[in-house]
Scaffold this motif. Sequence first.
Motif, mmCIF file in Angstrom:
data_model
loop_
_atom_site.group_PDB
_atom_site.id
_atom_site.type_symbol
_atom_site.label_atom_id
_atom_site.label_comp_id
_atom_site.label_asym_id
_atom_site.label_seq_id
_atom_site.Cartn_x
_atom_site.Cartn_y
_atom_site.Cartn_z
ATOM 1 N N PRO A 25 0.801 -1.233 0.000
ATOM 2 C CA PRO A 25 0.000 0.000 0.000
ATOM 3 C C PRO A 25 0.833 1.283 0.000
ATOM 4 O O PRO A 25 0.459 2.257 -0.670
ATOM 5 N N ALA A 26 1.929 1.309 0.715
ATOM 6 C CA ALA A 26 2.757 2.520 0.759
ATOM 7 C C ALA A 26 3.347 2.835 -0.611
ATOM 8 O O ALA A 26 3.464 4.005 -0.986
ATOM 9 N N THR A 27 3.708 1.807 -1.367
ATOM 10 C CA THR A 27 4.270 2.057 -2.703
ATOM 11 C C THR A 27 3.198 2.608 -3.630
ATOM 12 O O THR A 27 3.465 3.515 -4.416
ATOM 13 N N GLU A 28 1.989 2.083 -3.554
ATOM 14 C CA GLU A 28 0.897 2.575 -4.402
ATOM 15 C C GLU A 28 0.554 4.022 -4.048
ATOM 16 O O GLU A 28 0.336 4.854 -4.939
ATOM 17 N N ALA A 29 0.524 4.333 -2.764
ATOM 18 C CA ALA A 29 0.175 5.684 -2.316
ATOM 19 C C ALA A 29 1.149 6.722 -2.866
ATOM 20 O O ALA A 29 0.752 7.844 -3.191
ATOM 21 N N ARG A 30 2.420 6.364 -2.994
ATOM 22 C CA ARG A 30 3.418 7.295 -3.538
ATOM 23 C C ARG A 30 3.094 7.726 -4.965
ATOM 24 O O ARG A 30 3.560 8.758 -5.434
ATOM 25 N N TYR A 31 2.320 6.915 -5.672
ATOM 26 C CA TYR A 31 1.945 7.210 -7.058
ATOM 27 C C TYR A 31 0.484 7.619 -7.167
ATOM 28 O O TYR A 31 -0.093 7.614 -8.254
ATOM 29 N N GLY A 32 -0.132 7.940 -6.051
ATOM 30 C CA GLY A 32 -1.512 8.406 -6.044
ATOM 31 C C GLY A 32 -2.542 7.301 -5.999
ATOM 32 O O GLY A 32 -3.734 7.557 -6.169
ATOM 33 N N GLY A 33 -2.113 6.063 -5.756
ATOM 34 C CA GLY A 33 -3.038 4.938 -5.731
ATOM 35 C C GLY A 33 -3.843 4.881 -4.439
ATOM 36 O O GLY A 33 -3.330 5.183 -3.364
ATOM 37 N N LYS A 34 -5.124 4.527 -4.575
ATOM 38 C CA LYS A 34 -5.958 4.315 -3.384
ATOM 39 C C LYS A 34 -6.870 3.119 -3.641
ATOM 40 O O LYS A 34 -7.374 2.909 -4.749
ATOM 41 N N TYR A 35 -7.061 2.338 -2.598
ATOM 42 C CA TYR A 35 -7.870 1.126 -2.714
ATOM 43 C C TYR A 35 -9.355 1.464 -2.813
ATOM 44 O O TYR A 35 -9.872 2.265 -2.044
ATOM 45 N N LEU A 36 -10.017 0.813 -3.752
ATOM 46 C CA LEU A 36 -11.474 0.879 -3.855
ATOM 47 C C LEU A 36 -12.088 -0.425 -3.363
ATOM 48 O O LEU A 36 -13.235 -0.440 -2.921
ATOM 49 N N GLY A 37 -11.353 -1.498 -3.470
ATOM 50 C CA GLY A 37 -11.778 -2.805 -2.983
ATOM 51 C C GLY A 37 -10.552 -3.666 -2.789
ATOM 52 O O GLY A 37 -9.594 -3.583 -3.565
ATOM 53 N N ARG A 38 -10.573 -4.496 -1.727
ATOM 54 C CA ARG A 38 -9.367 -5.294 -1.442
ATOM 55 C C ARG A 38 -9.751 -6.491 -0.583
ATOM 56 O O ARG A 38 -9.949 -6.369 0.623
ATOM 57 N N GLY A 39 -9.905 -7.635 -1.228
ATOM 58 C CA GLY A 39 -10.114 -8.870 -0.490
ATOM 59 C C GLY A 39 -11.491 -9.055 0.107
ATOM 60 O O GLY A 39 -11.691 -9.946 0.920
ATOM 61 N N GLY A 40 -12.456 -8.237 -0.287
ATOM 62 C CA GLY A 40 -13.809 -8.380 0.249
ATOM 63 C C GLY A 40 -14.554 -9.546 -0.396
ATOM 64 O O GLY A 40 -14.084 -10.170 -1.350
ATOM 65 N N ALA A 41 -15.721 -9.824 0.139
ATOM 66 C CA ALA A 41 -16.553 -10.897 -0.405
ATOM 67 C C ALA A 41 -16.975 -10.549 -1.829
ATOM 68 O O ALA A 41 -17.194 -9.383 -2.162
ATOM 69 N N THR A 42 -17.076 -11.565 -2.671
ATOM 70 C CA THR A 42 -17.531 -11.382 -4.043
ATOM 71 C C THR A 42 -18.748 -12.262 -4.303
ATOM 72 O O THR A 42 -18.960 -13.274 -3.611
ATOM 73 N N LYS A 43 -19.505 -11.885 -5.293
ATOM 74 C CA LYS A 43 -20.658 -12.668 -5.709
ATOM 75 C C LYS A 43 -20.701 -12.629 -7.226
ATOM 76 O O LYS A 43 -20.825 -11.547 -7.817
ATOM 77 N N VAL A 44 -20.580 -13.773 -7.864
ATOM 78 C CA VAL A 44 -20.618 -13.854 -9.319
ATOM 79 C C VAL A 44 -22.070 -13.708 -9.759
ATOM 80 O O VAL A 44 -22.938 -14.470 -9.324
#
Length: 99
Positions: A25-44
Amino acid sequence: MAAYLIADVDVTDPAVFEEYKREVPATEARYGGKYLGRGGATKVLEGDWQPHRLVIVEFPDMDSLMAWYDSPEYARLKAIREKCATTRIIALEGVVGDG
């Protein structure tokens, strides 16, 4: 225009993956990255896709996303991820206006 990294991660070694998950996460943040979803439940809803651990990261633009992905600091973490997971990753440009 925003760009999105979308990853389907099949973790094969959870202990090693924890290091990647903790540091990326720290590497992504340096380039302006932010999580919208990460490892949550999914439903096909349609199709035969059986996702594993899904991750969606928003970057300011495709250049920022690719700068992060090709960066030296991510290269080290990418090598760790490749040892402990099988991953499918795409980069998707967002839309401008009512696209």
